[in-house]
Design an enzyme around this catalytic site. Structure first.
Site, PDB file in Angstrom:
ATOM      1  N   ARG A   1      16.933  42.244  89.856  1.00 14.35           N
ATOM      2  CA  ARG A   1      18.390  42.157  89.641  1.00 14.35           C
ATOM      3  C   ARG A   1      18.904  40.855  90.249  1.00 14.35           C
ATOM      4  O   ARG A   1      18.559  40.523  91.394  1.00 14.35           O
ATOM      5  CB  ARG A   1      19.067  43.350  90.332  1.00 14.35           C
ATOM      6  CG  ARG A   1      20.532  43.505  90.011  1.00 14.35           C
ATOM      7  CD  ARG A   1      20.780  44.002  88.617  1.00 14.35           C
ATOM      8  NE  ARG A   1      20.286  45.353  88.409  1.00 14.35           N
ATOM      9  CZ  ARG A   1      20.193  45.930  87.211  1.00 14.35           C
ATOM     10  NH1 ARG A   1      20.551  45.284  86.113  1.00 14.35           N
ATOM     11  NH2 ARG A   1      19.723  47.149  87.096  1.00 14.35           N
TER      12      ARG A   1
ATOM     13  N   HIS B   1      20.606  39.560  80.211  1.00 17.73           N
ATOM     14  CA  HIS B   1      19.305  39.650  80.895  1.00 17.73           C
ATOM     15  C   HIS B   1      18.391  38.514  80.418  1.00 17.73           C
ATOM     16  O   HIS B   1      18.351  38.183  79.233  1.00 17.73           O
ATOM     17  CB  HIS B   1      18.601  40.966  80.551  1.00 17.73           C
ATOM     18  CG  HIS B   1      19.245  42.191  81.135  1.00 17.73           C
ATOM     19  ND1 HIS B   1      20.289  42.166  82.028  1.00 17.73           N
ATOM     20  CD2 HIS B   1      18.946  43.513  80.945  1.00 17.73           C
ATOM     21  CE1 HIS B   1      20.615  43.408  82.355  1.00 17.73           C
ATOM     22  NE2 HIS B   1      19.836  44.242  81.713  1.00 17.73           N
TER      23      HIS B   1
ATOM     24  N   ARG C   1      13.564  59.043  75.689  1.00 19.69           N
ATOM     25  CA  ARG C   1      12.759  57.926  75.160  1.00 19.69           C
ATOM     26  C   ARG C   1      11.266  58.221  75.066  1.00 19.69           C
ATOM     27  O   ARG C   1      10.618  57.828  74.113  1.00 19.69           O
ATOM     28  CB  ARG C   1      12.964  56.682  76.036  1.00 19.69           C
ATOM     29  CG  ARG C   1      14.341  56.086  75.885  1.00 19.69           C
ATOM     30  CD  ARG C   1      14.483  54.879  76.788  1.00 19.69           C
ATOM     31  NE  ARG C   1      15.854  54.436  76.846  1.00 19.69           N
ATOM     32  CZ  ARG C   1      16.366  53.771  77.863  1.00 19.69           C
ATOM     33  NH1 ARG C   1      15.616  53.476  78.921  1.00 19.69           N
ATOM     34  NH2 ARG C   1      17.629  53.393  77.837  1.00 19.69           N
TER      35      ARG C   1
ATOM     36  N   GLY D   1      32.970  53.903  79.529  1.00 17.75           N
ATOM     37  CA  GLY D   1      32.002  53.113  80.311  1.00 17.75           C
ATOM     38  C   GLY D   1      31.766  51.745  79.709  1.00 17.75           C
ATOM     39  O   GLY D   1      32.349  51.381  78.671  1.00 17.75           O
TER      40      GLY D   1
ATOM     41  N   SER E   1      38.349  61.942  82.851  1.00 19.93           N
ATOM     42  CA  SER E   1      38.988  61.010  81.906  1.00 19.93           C
ATOM     43  C   SER E   1      39.656  61.700  80.717  1.00 19.93           C
ATOM     44  O   SER E   1      40.272  61.021  79.885  1.00 19.93           O
ATOM     45  CB  SER E   1      37.946  60.028  81.362  1.00 19.93           C
ATOM     46  OG  SER E   1      37.335  59.343  82.405  1.00 19.93           O
TER      47      SER E   1
ATOM     48  N   GLN F   1      17.745  40.360  85.662  1.00 18.83           N
ATOM     49  CA  GLN F   1      18.693  41.246  84.989  1.00 18.83           C
ATOM     50  C   GLN F   1      20.079  41.224  85.646  1.00 18.83           C
ATOM     51  O   GLN F   1      20.216  41.227  86.870  1.00 18.83           O
ATOM     52  CB  GLN F   1      18.138  42.680  84.959  1.00 18.83           C
ATOM     53  CG  GLN F   1      16.846  42.769  84.159  1.00 18.83           C
ATOM     54  CD  GLN F   1      16.257  44.170  84.047  1.00 18.83           C
ATOM     55  OE1 GLN F   1      15.043  44.312  84.157  1.00 18.83           O
ATOM     56  NE2 GLN F   1      17.060  45.175  83.827  1.00 18.83           N
TER      57      GLN F   1
ATOM     58  N   ASN G   1      22.745  42.193  77.316  1.00 19.47           N
ATOM     59  CA  ASN G   1      22.200  43.541  77.508  1.00 19.47           C
ATOM     60  C   ASN G   1      23.125  44.643  77.008  1.00 19.47           C
ATOM     61  O   ASN G   1      22.674  45.722  76.644  1.00 19.47           O
ATOM     62  CB  ASN G   1      21.868  43.775  78.986  1.00 19.47           C
ATOM     63  CG  ASN G   1      22.997  43.398  79.914  1.00 19.47           C
ATOM     64  OD1 ASN G   1      23.377  42.224  79.986  1.00 19.47           O
ATOM     65  ND2 ASN G   1      23.570  44.365  80.604  1.00 19.47           N
TER      66      ASN G   1
ATOM     67  N   CYS H   1      17.294  48.244  77.796  1.00 23.34           N
ATOM     68  CA  CYS H   1      17.792  46.927  77.386  1.00 23.34           C
ATOM     69  C   CYS H   1      16.742  45.817  77.508  1.00 23.34           C
ATOM     70  O   CYS H   1      16.588  44.989  76.597  1.00 23.34           O
ATOM     71  CB  CYS H   1      19.044  46.567  78.176  1.00 23.34           C
ATOM     72  SG  CYS H   1      19.006  47.037  79.898  1.00 23.34           S
TER      73      CYS H   1
HETATM   74  N1  LIG Z   1      24.551  48.826  80.986  1.00 27.14           N
HETATM   75  C1  LIG Z   1      23.510  48.540  80.218  1.00 27.14           C
HETATM   76  O1  LIG Z   1      23.116  47.370  79.993  1.00 27.14           O
HETATM   77  C2  LIG Z   1      22.782  49.639  79.550  1.00 27.14           C
HETATM   78  C3  LIG Z   1      21.853  49.309  78.599  1.00 27.14           C
HETATM   79  C4  LIG Z   1      21.165  50.309  77.956  1.00 27.14           C
HETATM   80  C5  LIG Z   1      21.421  51.612  78.274  1.00 27.14           C
HETATM   81  N2  LIG Z   1      22.341  51.937  79.209  1.00 27.14           N
HETATM   82  C6  LIG Z   1      22.563  53.359  79.504  1.00 27.14           C
HETATM   83  O2  LIG Z   1      23.849  53.744  79.016  1.00 27.14           O
HETATM   84  C7  LIG Z   1      24.401  54.745  79.859  1.00 27.14           C
HETATM   85  C8  LIG Z   1      25.788  54.330  80.333  1.00 27.14           C
HETATM   86  O3  LIG Z   1      25.725  53.081  80.984  1.00 27.14           O
HETATM   87  P1  LIG Z   1      27.048  52.269  81.377  1.00 27.14           P
HETATM   88  O4  LIG Z   1      26.559  50.997  81.918  1.00 27.14           O
HETATM   89  O5  LIG Z   1      28.025  52.261  80.265  1.00 27.14           O
HETATM   90  O6  LIG Z   1      27.636  53.208  82.571  1.00 27.14           O
HETATM   91  P2  LIG Z   1      29.125  53.372  83.069  1.00 27.14           P
HETATM   92  O7  LIG Z   1      29.888  52.131  82.843  1.00 27.14           O
HETATM   93  O8  LIG Z   1      29.018  53.918  84.448  1.00 27.14           O
HETATM   94  O9  LIG Z   1      29.765  54.516  82.100  1.00 27.14           O
HETATM   95  C9  LIG Z   1      29.332  55.865  82.105  1.00 27.14           C
HETATM   96  C10 LIG Z   1      30.104  56.647  81.044  1.00 27.14           C
HETATM   97  O10 LIG Z   1      29.601  57.993  80.965  1.00 27.14           O
HETATM   98  C11 LIG Z   1      30.701  58.911  81.055  1.00 27.14           C
HETATM   99  N3  LIG Z   1      30.299  60.195  81.595  1.00 27.14           N
HETATM  100  C12 LIG Z   1      29.797  60.454  82.833  1.00 27.14           C
HETATM  101  N4  LIG Z   1      29.557  61.785  82.956  1.00 27.14           N
HETATM  102  C13 LIG Z   1      29.898  62.361  81.777  1.00 27.14           C
HETATM  103  C14 LIG Z   1      29.896  63.695  81.286  1.00 27.14           C
HETATM  104  N5  LIG Z   1      29.475  64.719  82.026  1.00 27.14           N
HETATM  105  N6  LIG Z   1      30.339  63.934  80.016  1.00 27.14           N
HETATM  106  C15 LIG Z   1      30.763  62.906  79.240  1.00 27.14           C
HETATM  107  N7  LIG Z   1      30.807  61.616  79.661  1.00 27.14           N
HETATM  108  C16 LIG Z   1      30.377  61.343  80.914  1.00 27.14           C
HETATM  109  C17 LIG Z   1      31.680  58.178  81.932  1.00 27.14           C
HETATM  110  O11 LIG Z   1      32.967  58.768  81.832  1.00 27.14           O
HETATM  111  P3  LIG Z   1      34.066  58.641  83.049  1.00 27.14           P
HETATM  112  O12 LIG Z   1      34.714  57.305  82.852  1.00 27.14           O
HETATM  113  O13 LIG Z   1      34.950  59.783  82.765  1.00 27.14           O
HETATM  114  O14 LIG Z   1      33.314  58.762  84.321  1.00 27.14           O
HETATM  115  C18 LIG Z   1      31.606  56.769  81.331  1.00 27.14           C
HETATM  116  O15 LIG Z   1      32.326  56.730  80.112  1.00 27.14           O
HETATM  117  C19 LIG Z   1      23.379  54.967  80.962  1.00 27.14           C
HETATM  118  O16 LIG Z   1      22.555  56.044  80.586  1.00 27.14           O
HETATM  119  C20 LIG Z   1      22.604  53.672  80.974  1.00 27.14           C
HETATM  120  O17 LIG Z   1      21.290  53.857  81.458  1.00 27.14           O
HETATM  121  C21 LIG Z   1      23.043  50.975  79.856  1.00 27.14           C
END
Ligand SMILES: NC(=O)c1ccc[n+]([C@@H]2O[C@H](COP(=O)([O-])OP(=O)(O)OC[C@H]3O[C@@H](n4cnc5c(N)ncnc54)[C@H](OP(=O)(O)O)[C@@H]3O)[C@@H](O)[C@H]2O)c1
Length: 329
Positions: A227, A234, A97, A10, A38, A153, A307, A126
């Site tokens: 957004r 952000h 959290r 991700g 994956s 954001q 972020n 974030c």
């Molecule tokens: N983006 C931000 O700025 C930000 C900031 C702080 C916190 N976060 C938090 O971080 C998390 C991920 O965000 P992201 O933006 O990186 O999302 P993302 O790009 O959609 O990536 C999600 C990741 O989770 C994996 N995943 C989904 N289901 C799973 C499972 N059952 N077992 C193991 N891995 C699994 C996905 O794997 P696949 O590729 O196989 O689907 C992918 O690697 C969220 O909880 C989000 O709230 C995000």
């Protein structure tokens, strides 16, 4: 040190791999974890390919620490299983959290509250991380009474699907949607779902997480989270009412001395923080420092950060660095 990155495919997970490399975290073995779809794919870390495994396999490989960024439901299901196997989890989702038994940590602010018994540690939202990093030293000096924050954001805050939506809209191509509305050439005053009080979940996260991280429920916070069609970074307009009087020059000097904060504030040269300049930086940038002329002891400022870095990956890796420095992992 064996490090599992859960959500390695991700946006946040990939950034974690980059940050672990850049900060030279002593990884001896990487265990990339993602969903079943994956498993078997390869991710590259320090120039070497690693095969993605599922969470079950990762536990059997006995990592010392697991950095989770795979969404709330994955964390709720898997973080306790990792912790039960003795693996310290640093979780980026919102799952833990506000759990009173879990610490919510921005290392510069409350890292010292961690103990070796903390097996699931929560990484804040974030938008909250970048704000509290700037608020904390000002609270120590002037005591904050109230904060009014409006956010701007970027779409990487939502994940891969949202970046795809923005790019597709720019190209005029149909595709999957992360938002209920068009995001290109638009501004959406909704982040996450609405709650009964009319605020969104993101807005209430900023309220509750700020109180928890700063360890002071008397700080009143009200937020509007929005957004905008920016890919990464952000921005926040923050109005802070203090208990004590301040001099702008002192505020600037406090912030200039704060670890992880960079003051960019020269209106005569049109210099102020912007997401474009914060890209791929670990620091939080603050500028547009000025008095609120409508109310005494009140400051206006503009805070920007990447972020995916301080808002997610960097903060999580800094927590791991602290645990390692204490020899707890
Ligand atoms: N983006 C931000 O700025 C930000 C900031 C702080 C916190 N976060 C938090 O971080 C998390 C991920 O965000 P992201 O933006 O990186 O999302 P993302 O790009 O959609 O990536 C999600 C990741 O989770 C994996 N995943 C989904 N289901 C799973 C499972 N059952 N077992 C193991 N891995 C699994 C996905 O794997 P696949 O590729 O196989 O689907 C992918 O690697 C969220 O909880 C989000 O709230 C995000």
């Amino acid at each position: 040190m064996k490090v599992a990155v859960v959500g390695a495919t991700g946006l946040v997970g990939s950034k974690m791999l980059q940050v672990l490399t850049e900060r030279n975290f002593p990884v001896t073995e990487l265990i990339p974890v993602a969903s079943e779809k994956s498993v078997g794919k390869e991710v590259t870390f320090k120039g070497k390919p690693y095969k993605v495994v599922n969470a079950d396999t990762a536990i059997s490989m006995k990592p010392d620490v697991a950095l989770f960024s795979a969404g709330g439901s994955t964390s709720l299901e898997w973080a306790p299983k990792f912790a039960a196997a003795g693996i310290t989890v640093i979780d980026n989702s919102s799952a833990w959290r506000m759990d009173p038994t879990k610490k919510l940590v921005v290392p510069e602010v409350n890292g010292k509250t961690l103990t070796p018994e903390d097996k699931i540690i929560a990484n804040p939202n974030c938008s909250t991380i970048q704000m509290v990093l700037v608020l904390n030293p000002l609270h120590e000096k002037y005591k904050i009474k109230r904060v009014v924050v409006s956010t701007y954001q970027s779409v990487t805050g939502t994940g891969v699907k949202a970046v795809d939506q923005l790019m597709n809209e720019r190209k005029g191509v149909e595709g999957e949607k992360a938002y209920a509305h068009q995001i290109d050439l638009n501004v959406i005053p909704q982040i996450d779902v609405f709650l009964e009080n009319g605020y969104t979940k993101e807005e209430m996260k900023m309220v509750k997480e700020t109180n928890k991280i700063m360890g002071d429920d008397s700080i009143r916070v009200t937020a509007t989270t929005v957004r905008i069609p920016v890919i990464g970074g952000h921005s926040e307009s923050v109005n802070v009412a203090f208990d004590k009087e301040f001099e702008l020059a002192d505020v600037r000097s406090v912030l200039e001395k704060t670890a992880g904060v960079i003051v960019v504030d020269d209106p005569s040269k049109q210099q102020y923080p912007m997401p474009k300049d914060a890209h791929d930086k670990d620091e939080v940038f603050v500028g547009r420092l000025r008095r609120d002329e409508t109310q005494e002891k009140t400051l206006n400022m503009w805070i920007v950060a990447d972020n995916l870095r301080k808002g997610a990956a960097t903060n999580a890796v800094q927590i791991a660095e602290y645990l390692h420095s204490q020899k707890w992992i």
